[in-house]
Design a protein around this motif. Sequence first.
Motif, PDB file in Angstrom:
ATOM      1  N   MET A 421      53.124 -11.869 -11.952  1.00  0.00           N
ATOM      2  CA  MET A 421      52.157 -12.639 -11.175  1.00  0.00           C
ATOM      3  C   MET A 421      51.249 -13.464 -12.074  1.00  0.00           C
ATOM      4  O   MET A 421      50.947 -14.632 -11.785  1.00  0.00           O
ATOM      5  N   ALA A 422      50.813 -12.877 -13.185  1.00  0.00           N
ATOM      6  CA  ALA A 422      49.924 -13.594 -14.105  1.00  0.00           C
ATOM      7  C   ALA A 422      50.604 -14.844 -14.671  1.00  0.00           C
ATOM      8  O   ALA A 422      49.973 -15.893 -14.828  1.00  0.00           O
ATOM      9  N   MET A 423      51.897 -14.731 -14.951  1.00  0.00           N
ATOM     10  CA  MET A 423      52.632 -15.890 -15.469  1.00  0.00           C
ATOM     11  C   MET A 423      52.813 -16.954 -14.391  1.00  0.00           C
ATOM     12  O   MET A 423      52.789 -18.156 -14.674  1.00  0.00           O
ATOM     13  N   GLN A 424      52.985 -16.509 -13.132  1.00  0.00           N
ATOM     14  CA  GLN A 424      53.230 -17.451 -12.043  1.00  0.00           C
ATOM     15  C   GLN A 424      51.964 -18.213 -11.631  1.00  0.00           C
ATOM     16  O   GLN A 424      52.047 -19.364 -11.203  1.00  0.00           O
ATOM     17  N   VAL A 425      50.807 -17.576 -11.741  1.00  0.00           N
ATOM     18  CA  VAL A 425      49.567 -18.176 -11.244  1.00  0.00           C
ATOM     19  C   VAL A 425      48.643 -18.579 -12.386  1.00  0.00           C
ATOM     20  O   VAL A 425      47.424 -18.630 -12.223  1.00  0.00           O
ATOM     21  N   VAL A 426      49.198 -18.841 -13.555  1.00  0.00           N
ATOM     22  CA  VAL A 426      48.381 -19.197 -14.710  1.00  0.00           C
ATOM     23  C   VAL A 426      47.469 -20.381 -14.384  1.00  0.00           C
ATOM     24  O   VAL A 426      47.886 -21.375 -13.780  1.00  0.00           O
ATOM     25  N   GLY A 427      46.203 -20.254 -14.716  1.00  0.00           N
ATOM     26  CA  GLY A 427      45.229 -21.312 -14.449  1.00  0.00           C
ATOM     27  C   GLY A 427      44.535 -21.192 -13.112  1.00  0.00           C
ATOM     28  O   GLY A 427      43.605 -21.947 -12.818  1.00  0.00           O
ATOM     29  N   VAL A 428      44.972 -20.253 -12.269  1.00  0.00           N
ATOM     30  CA  VAL A 428      44.348 -20.048 -10.967  1.00  0.00           C
ATOM     31  C   VAL A 428      43.805 -18.622 -10.921  1.00  0.00           C
ATOM     32  O   VAL A 428      44.578 -17.667 -10.929  1.00  0.00           O
ATOM     33  N   SER A 429      42.490 -18.426 -10.887  1.00  0.00           N
ATOM     34  CA  SER A 429      41.905 -17.089 -10.917  1.00  0.00           C
ATOM     35  C   SER A 429      41.715 -16.543  -9.507  1.00  0.00           C
ATOM     36  O   SER A 429      41.577 -17.298  -8.547  1.00  0.00           O
ATOM     37  N   VAL A 430      41.687 -15.206  -9.409  1.00  0.00           N
ATOM     38  CA  VAL A 430      41.459 -14.555  -8.124  1.00  0.00           C
ATOM     39  C   VAL A 430      40.102 -14.945  -7.551  1.00  0.00           C
ATOM     40  O   VAL A 430      39.952 -15.207  -6.352  1.00  0.00           O
ATOM     41  N   ALA A 431      39.106 -14.973  -8.424  1.00  0.00           N
ATOM     42  CA  ALA A 431      37.748 -15.277  -7.969  1.00  0.00           C
ATOM     43  C   ALA A 431      37.645 -16.673  -7.368  1.00  0.00           C
ATOM     44  O   ALA A 431      36.880 -16.920  -6.440  1.00  0.00           O
ATOM     45  N   GLU A 432      38.437 -17.621  -7.873  1.00  0.00           N
ATOM     46  CA  GLU A 432      38.358 -19.010  -7.407  1.00  0.00           C
ATOM     47  C   GLU A 432      38.991 -19.188  -6.032  1.00  0.00           C
ATOM     48  O   GLU A 432      38.502 -19.966  -5.219  1.00  0.00           O
ATOM     49  N   VAL A 433      40.079 -18.464  -5.766  1.00  0.00           N
ATOM     50  CA  VAL A 433      40.818 -18.717  -4.524  1.00  0.00           C
ATOM     51  C   VAL A 433      40.532 -17.699  -3.434  1.00  0.00           C
ATOM     52  O   VAL A 433      40.751 -17.980  -2.262  1.00  0.00           O
ATOM     53  N   ASN A 434      40.052 -16.501  -3.786  1.00  0.00           N
ATOM     54  CA  ASN A 434      39.800 -15.488  -2.762  1.00  0.00           C
ATOM     55  C   ASN A 434      38.654 -15.914  -1.850  1.00  0.00           C
ATOM     56  O   ASN A 434      37.585 -16.318  -2.306  1.00  0.00           O
ATOM     57  N   GLY A 435      38.890 -15.812  -0.544  1.00  0.00           N
ATOM     58  CA  GLY A 435      37.860 -16.177   0.426  1.00  0.00           C
ATOM     59  C   GLY A 435      37.847 -17.647   0.777  1.00  0.00           C
ATOM     60  O   GLY A 435      37.053 -18.094   1.588  1.00  0.00           O
ATOM     61  N   THR A 436      38.739 -18.427   0.148  1.00  0.00           N
ATOM     62  CA  THR A 436      38.834 -19.850   0.465  1.00  0.00           C
ATOM     63  C   THR A 436      40.094 -20.065   1.300  1.00  0.00           C
ATOM     64  O   THR A 436      40.569 -19.168   1.972  1.00  0.00           O
ATOM     65  N   ALA A 437      40.656 -21.286   1.255  1.00  0.00           N
ATOM     66  CA  ALA A 437      41.887 -21.566   1.991  1.00  0.00           C
ATOM     67  C   ALA A 437      43.054 -20.799   1.380  1.00  0.00           C
ATOM     68  O   ALA A 437      43.012 -20.435   0.201  1.00  0.00           O
ATOM     69  N   PRO A 438      44.112 -20.527   2.166  1.00  0.00           N
ATOM     70  CA  PRO A 438      45.286 -19.836   1.625  1.00  0.00           C
ATOM     71  C   PRO A 438      45.843 -20.550   0.400  1.00  0.00           C
ATOM     72  O   PRO A 438      45.900 -21.784   0.354  1.00  0.00           O
ATOM     73  N   SER A 439      46.256 -19.789  -0.593  1.00  0.00           N
ATOM     74  CA  SER A 439      46.778 -20.347  -1.833  1.00  0.00           C
ATOM     75  C   SER A 439      48.302 -20.289  -1.817  1.00  0.00           C
ATOM     76  O   SER A 439      48.895 -19.215  -1.906  1.00  0.00           O
ATOM     77  N   ALA A 440      48.932 -21.442  -1.713  1.00  0.00           N
ATOM     78  CA  ALA A 440      50.396 -21.505  -1.727  1.00  0.00           C
ATOM     79  C   ALA A 440      50.938 -21.017  -3.063  1.00  0.00           C
ATOM     80  O   ALA A 440      52.038 -20.445  -3.129  1.00  0.00           O
ATOM     81  N   THR A 441      50.172 -21.205  -4.123  1.00  0.00           N
ATOM     82  CA  THR A 441      50.597 -20.748  -5.448  1.00  0.00           C
ATOM     83  C   THR A 441      50.806 -19.239  -5.452  1.00  0.00           C
ATOM     84  O   THR A 441      51.827 -18.732  -5.929  1.00  0.00           O
ATOM     85  N   TYR A 442      49.835 -18.503  -4.911  1.00  0.00           N
ATOM     86  CA  TYR A 442      49.944 -17.042  -4.865  1.00  0.00           C
ATOM     87  C   TYR A 442      51.041 -16.592  -3.909  1.00  0.00           C
ATOM     88  O   TYR A 442      51.772 -15.634  -4.186  1.00  0.00           O
ATOM     89  N   ALA A 443      51.183 -17.261  -2.768  1.00  0.00           N
ATOM     90  CA  ALA A 443      52.198 -16.875  -1.794  1.00  0.00           C
ATOM     91  C   ALA A 443      53.604 -17.070  -2.349  1.00  0.00           C
ATOM     92  O   ALA A 443      54.470 -16.195  -2.228  1.00  0.00           O
ATOM     93  N   ASP A 444      53.840 -18.217  -2.967  1.00  0.00           N
ATOM     94  CA  ASP A 444      55.165 -18.504  -3.516  1.00  0.00           C
ATOM     95  C   ASP A 444      55.474 -17.618  -4.719  1.00  0.00           C
ATOM     96  O   ASP A 444      56.621 -17.202  -4.920  1.00  0.00           O
ATOM     97  N   ALA A 445      54.443 -17.332  -5.526  1.00  0.00           N
ATOM     98  CA  ALA A 445      54.643 -16.458  -6.686  1.00  0.00           C
ATOM     99  C   ALA A 445      55.003 -15.047  -6.255  1.00  0.00           C
ATOM    100  O   ALA A 445      55.715 -14.330  -6.968  1.00  0.00           O
ATOM    101  N   SER A 446      54.536 -14.633  -5.087  1.00  0.00           N
ATOM    102  CA  SER A 446      54.817 -13.278  -4.608  1.00  0.00           C
ATOM    103  C   SER A 446      56.310 -13.072  -4.388  1.00  0.00           C
ATOM    104  O   SER A 446      56.834 -11.977  -4.626  1.00  0.00           O
TER     105      SER A 446
END
Length: 476
Positions: A421-446
């Motif tokens: 997961m860390a390799m897939q979402v490099v540059g995108v932190s949990v703190a930045e995206v949590n509680g905001t709009a859905p993150s396609a980066t995290y969904a696709d990396a899953s």
Amino acid sequence: MLPDGMTRRDLGWAITGILGVFFAAMISMNVVVTALPVIVSELHGTQIQYSWVVTATLLANASSTPVWGKLADMMSKKTLFQVANVIFFLSSLTAGFAPNMETLIGARFVQGIGLGGLTALAMAILASIVSPRERGRYAGYFGACLATATALGPLVGGITVDTLGWRWCFFVGVPLSLMALVLVGFTLRVPVLEVRGRIDYLGALVLVLTSGALLIWLSFAGTPEFFDWISWESAVLLALAMVLLVFFVMIERRVSNPIIQLRMLVSRTTLLAALSSASIAVCLFGMPAFLGQYFQIGRGLSPTESGMMILPLVLGNLIGTMTTGRLITRYGRWKPYIVVGSLILTCGMFGLATVDSGTPFWFVLTVLVVVGLGFGAQMQNLMLAVQNTVQVTRVGQASALIAFFRVFGGASGTAILGSVMAMQVVGVSVAEVNGTAPSATYADASGTMFLVAACLTLPAVVLNLLIKEVPLRTTI
């Protein structure tokens, strides 16, 4: 046949107390699943720290389990169970008051020591008071308890985060822990088969260091913040782990009371069941945490909604565990269930590997039921198969050995999935995206991460096929 001085009523209350704290231990493992994105965001943690809130607990759990198992064969299982319960109780309070990620991870490590004792000793105590043939039913109760805790953990965590705040997630098991101290103290009677000799402290220390070196490598290798898979850092950690492993084997072969009886691994059933337990463990320990991340960060659900989405996984687990447990008690056969279960589990995991930001929720929930069914048919039954091959004087070590492989496999799998997961979402932190709009980066990396998880369960199919079925004993 029950231990002297213990009635059927005492057995019922004792099992209730053990199940209560076992439930508390398992819910503490899973309650953090839906709370993790919020916790890491508020405490300004990283993706690696995200996975290490889980991994630290699993590392301590895995490393301490053989020690608890060995102690269980040397002194009172009841006393040890109560000690592990107190450790769990105090570390839960510390985790709830943690001011930063470092303190939280440290508290979770100590909590893992208590969890290692509770899980290993619960099964060792059961094996000391119930025959293998009857144990299938009781093992089903433990499996059902685990499944229910897995279900309620994420849901309770989500509701708690949305109402009282994430710190209360670590306090939920405290009342059950106190209840178990009382019930077990007054009703449990376990035969004490004391074995003279010194405890292998050096072997225990080397085991912890070996496990830690491997998990640190699996967690940090290949991540941009640390080092590549092929690097001098990787070489040093792997070399250290191998040297420590050799040193551990040398120690265990020389001491009179080793932490792990290496001769037990000569048994075909024990070795194959241990490796199979490690293979499927990623579904127990790694899956819930990353499913919570997928639903919350990748699909934009709230913690409570995320907890509810994990319920199908637990429903399948509950059905698989209870059904196979009762069938084993009735007919005495166990191998068909672990073989079929491994096939179902692997198929379900590859189905889960197809998810992305646009996958219909009904499809994800259906696949989770399948995954739960496959896992539930195997977990407790692999433990039962091994306990059936050893004498009661070694049941503690046998139970702890399987628990060690199970937890270490889960810790390793969680560390690997965290790195993926860390390799897939490099540059995108949990703190930045949590509680905001859905993150396609995290969904696709899953989806990629679940594909790796599916591959990790493949060995269990072959291993379960190779296990030789031994008829279950009708005596303790």
